[in-house]
Scaffold this motif. Structure first.
Motif, PDB file in Angstrom:
ATOM      1  N   THR A  49       0.841  -1.196   0.000  1.00 39.04           N
ATOM      2  CA  THR A  49       0.000   0.000   0.000  1.00 39.04           C
ATOM      3  C   THR A  49       0.876   1.246   0.000  1.00 39.04           C
ATOM      4  O   THR A  49       2.047   1.196   0.375  1.00 39.04           O
ATOM      5  CB  THR A  49      -0.918   0.026   1.236  1.00 39.04           C
ATOM      6  OG1 THR A  49      -0.105   0.032   2.421  1.00 39.04           O
ATOM      7  CG2 THR A  49      -1.827  -1.189   1.263  1.00 39.04           C
ATOM      8  N   VAL A  50       0.304   2.366  -0.410  1.00 37.08           N
ATOM      9  CA  VAL A  50       1.076   3.611  -0.479  1.00 37.08           C
ATOM     10  C   VAL A  50       1.153   4.305   0.868  1.00 37.08           C
ATOM     11  O   VAL A  50       1.953   5.225   1.053  1.00 37.08           O
ATOM     12  CB  VAL A  50       0.471   4.570  -1.525  1.00 37.08           C
ATOM     13  CG1 VAL A  50       0.561   3.971  -2.909  1.00 37.08           C
ATOM     14  CG2 VAL A  50      -0.975   4.921  -1.179  1.00 37.08           C
ATOM     15  N   SER A  51       0.329   3.869   1.817  1.00 37.54           N
ATOM     16  CA  SER A  51       0.356   4.474   3.145  1.00 37.54           C
ATOM     17  C   SER A  51      -0.257   3.519   4.160  1.00 37.54           C
ATOM     18  O   SER A  51      -0.949   2.562   3.796  1.00 37.54           O
ATOM     19  CB  SER A  51      -0.399   5.808   3.165  1.00 37.54           C
ATOM     20  OG  SER A  51      -1.771   5.613   2.890  1.00 37.54           O
ATOM     21  N   ILE A  52       0.006   3.789   5.427  1.00 43.70           N
ATOM     22  CA  ILE A  52      -0.563   3.010   6.531  1.00 43.70           C
ATOM     23  C   ILE A  52      -1.268   3.985   7.465  1.00 43.70           C
ATOM     24  O   ILE A  52      -0.627   4.901   7.995  1.00 43.70           O
ATOM     25  CB  ILE A  52       0.531   2.244   7.299  1.00 43.70           C
ATOM     26  CG1 ILE A  52       1.270   1.281   6.376  1.00 43.70           C
ATOM     27  CG2 ILE A  52      -0.076   1.480   8.470  1.00 43.70           C
ATOM     28  CD1 ILE A  52       2.415   0.552   7.056  1.00 43.70           C
ATOM     29  N   PRO A  53      -2.590   3.826   7.698  1.00 41.06           N
ATOM     30  CA  PRO A  53      -3.335   4.809   8.488  1.00 41.06           C
ATOM     31  C   PRO A  53      -3.338   4.574   9.992  1.00 41.06           C
ATOM     32  O   PRO A  53      -4.038   5.272  10.714  1.00 41.06           O
ATOM     33  CB  PRO A  53      -4.751   4.679   7.921  1.00 41.06           C
ATOM     34  CG  PRO A  53      -4.852   3.238   7.559  1.00 41.06           C
ATOM     35  CD  PRO A  53      -3.488   2.831   7.078  1.00 41.06           C
TER      36      PRO A  53
END
Length: 587
Positions: free
Chosen positions: A80-84
């Motif tokens: 993924t492009v980010s981790i929330p």
């Protein structure tokens, strides 16, 4: 009050485009909200860059979240492009991490044995490792392997390390476009591996702080040095110039104070800097365009300036973000100022502030540590006592004290304000007269408006009382979702005789908005069934009519509270208006 298992002790707010708040989504937050991914973990340290954040728990585990760009999260094979939400960095799970630093494009961490690991983008040599490609896994900085490092930090394109012997090592730079001399080596060439800062070799440095393109260092004999970008005055040596070598920061204000001042904390932001003394005084300097210096203006400062508004609020911690500032008082209250477009001030709106304003949404929470990222903020509660005992909201900041030269003068000013407040306070009863116009409509929450003009001679106190009113509404009525306080422009009004008058706007004319769900927690009264025909019902009530039944009494309590808190500072009667859901209507 002791902590309940599972109760959150870490809160974040501000920009969250890439999940850098660790709240499980990518929505900006204008108020502090609990972080996710670290349930039942006792966080002891947080650091944030522009788009990612990292945290360490009491066991030395490192968690990270936000944008994965350039591999700066340190997690291999991420799809993924980010981790929330905070996620454990797997390759370091066997290490005891004691500190972490996040830049815009890279990350550093310090482990218990004094070794340093870096990962992320390699442009301008900021990792201190010989690699031309981005590194998505923590790698040991070999150039520091024979040193016992006690602190690491980084800016956008440079990194720093402080050893147990008080020596400063820097590397990276920024290339021809971004190198302002922030490495402190007397030139603007990038540095591949950690190298000692020549001019500080004879000094014993005890603290370091990195801004975007400048660096601050505090020595054991209370000398402060700054270097790098200085076009806004952020290096503090009295000129608006860059410098490639450390220069002594001038502290003329210290000589004006009665007490001897020792610097206990420094913090460098995007282009501004903060200094905290052992007497609880805060000094600020550098870029001020958004009010981040807390000096009630937007004038850049090339020397440290005393933040006079905070002299009655002894401060124990400071944190500089890219364009905003946080301070933490001795009693555990946070105040914020500066750029607020992403909600990073935690005040429920996107307004910027030139004056430190209490982050009232945290209420009685006992904050122990604060951190400021690029456009977001963090608060860690005291794990032993996360809620303050016998909490009372802090008194408002005093009026403009920029003319005050010593604490004795300041005390007299405060006494005058308290005398005014005492002599002008009104005791409101249910018979006190005011009007409340209510429109019942097909909406979910109550939208409460009050428009009023403050007395010119008590403008600052009136604004402070408004902030206090909003703060106590968050505490006393748990359903408050949002608020906004704004200074009105010129307003055209139609009088009863249809004659148009113009009310001159400006800072004395205020509109305050509260969005509330009065029955969010435990509805005390049954809601009424109203035929939802789409038509709005408008009613005007006098004060006495608002006590006709328990429902009206509860829903209009905010008006009475405003009258008791703010109206003594108003030049005329406040005007109250409320949009209410139809199910609250009673004929």
């Amino acid at each position: 009050m002791s902590r309940i298992a599972g109760e959150p002790t870490a809160f974040a707010w501000g920009k969250n485009k890439d999940g850098e708040l660790s709240v499980g989504n990518n929505k900006d937050s204008y108020l502090p909200i609990p972080v996710k991914g670290v349930k039942n973990k006792n966080l002891v340290h947080v650091n944030s860059g522009g788009q990612h954040s990292a945290a360490i728990d009491s066991q030395g585990h490192l968690y990270i979240c936000g944008s994965y760009l350039h591999g700066k999260l340190g997690i291999e094979d991420l799809t993924t492009v980010s981790i929330p939400a905070f996620t454990l960095v797997p390759s370091l799970k066997e290490k005891v991490v004691i500190q972490v630093a996040c830049g815009d494009y890279h990350t550093l961490c310090l482990v218990e044995d004094g070794s340093v690991y870096t990962w992320g983008g390699t442009l301008h040599k900021k990792l201190g490792q010989r690699s031309g490609k981005a590194i998505n896994k923590p790698g040991l900085v070999q150039g520091l392997s024979d040193k016992e490092v006690i602190y690491v930090g980084c800016g956008d394109f440079h990194s720093v390390a402080l050893t147990n012997e008080g020596k400063v090592y820097t590397w990276g730079g920024g290339g021809s476009f971004f190198n302002r001399g922030q490495c402190g080596h007397g030139h603007v060439k990038d540095i591949l591996e950690p190298s000692p800062v020549p001019m500080l070799m004879s000094k014993c440095v005890v603290q370091l702080s990195c801004g975007g393109y400048h660096t601050l260092a505090l020595t054991d004999n209370n000398e402060l040095y700054g270097w790098g970008s200085g076009l806004y005055g952020e290096c503090g040596f009295g000129e608006f110039l860059n410098t490639t070598s450390p220069k002594l920061v001038l502290m003329p204000w210290v000589k004006k104070l009665a007490e001897e001042q020792l610097i206990i904390e420094i913090s460098a932001g995007g282009h501004h800097s903060l200094v905290l003394t052992d007497q609880g005084y805060v000094f600020s300097f550098g870029f001020a365009s958004h009010g981040q210096l807390g000096l009630r203006n937007t004038i850049n400062q090339s020397e440290p300036q005393l933040v006079t508004d905070l002299r009655t609020k002894p401060i124990k911690a400071v944190a500089a973000g890219w364009n905003h500032t946080l301070v933490l008082s001795q009693r555990g209250d946070i105040y914020a100022c500066g750029y607020g477009s992403f909600g990073q001030l935690g005040l429920g709106d996107d307004e910027s502030r030139t004056i430190f304003t209490h982050v009232s949404a945290l209420g009685p929470k006992n904050v122990e540590r604060i951190y400021a990222g690029g456009n977001h903020s963090w608060a860690l509660l005291d794990p032993a006592e996360p809620i303050k005992r016998d909490y009372e909201p802090p008194s408002p900041l005093p009026a403009d004290l920029s003319f005050v030269d010593n604490p004795i003068q300041m005390a007299s000013v405060i006494q005058e304000e308290e005398a005014f407040e005492s002599s002008n306070k009104i005791k409101l009863t249910t018979g006190s007269d005011f009007f409340l116009q209510i429109a019942y409509s097909d909406i979910q929450f109550c939208h409460r408006f009050v428009r009023y003009e403050l007395r010119e001679e008590q403008l600052d106190m009136g604004k402070a009382k408004t902030e206090e009113f909003v703060h106590e509404m968050y505490i006393n009525e748990a359903g408050v979702q949002y608020h906004r306080i704004q200074e009105d422009d010129d307003i055209n009004e139609i009088t009863a005789g249809n004659d148009e008058t113009v009310c001159k706007g400006g800072e004395a004319n205020i509109t305050c908005l509260l969005v509330c769900d009065p029955c969010r927690n435990e509805p005390p009264i049954d809601k009424n069934d109203v035929n939802n025909d789409g038509e709005e019902i408008t009613v005007i009530y006098r004060a006495a009519q608002l006590t006709a039944n328990p429902l009206q009494t509860k829903l209009s309590e905010w008006v009475r509270f405003f009258m008791s808190k703010v109206s003594p500072y108003c030049a005329g009667p406040p005007k109250f208006f409320e949009l209410r859901p139809k199910h609250f209507y009673t004929s």
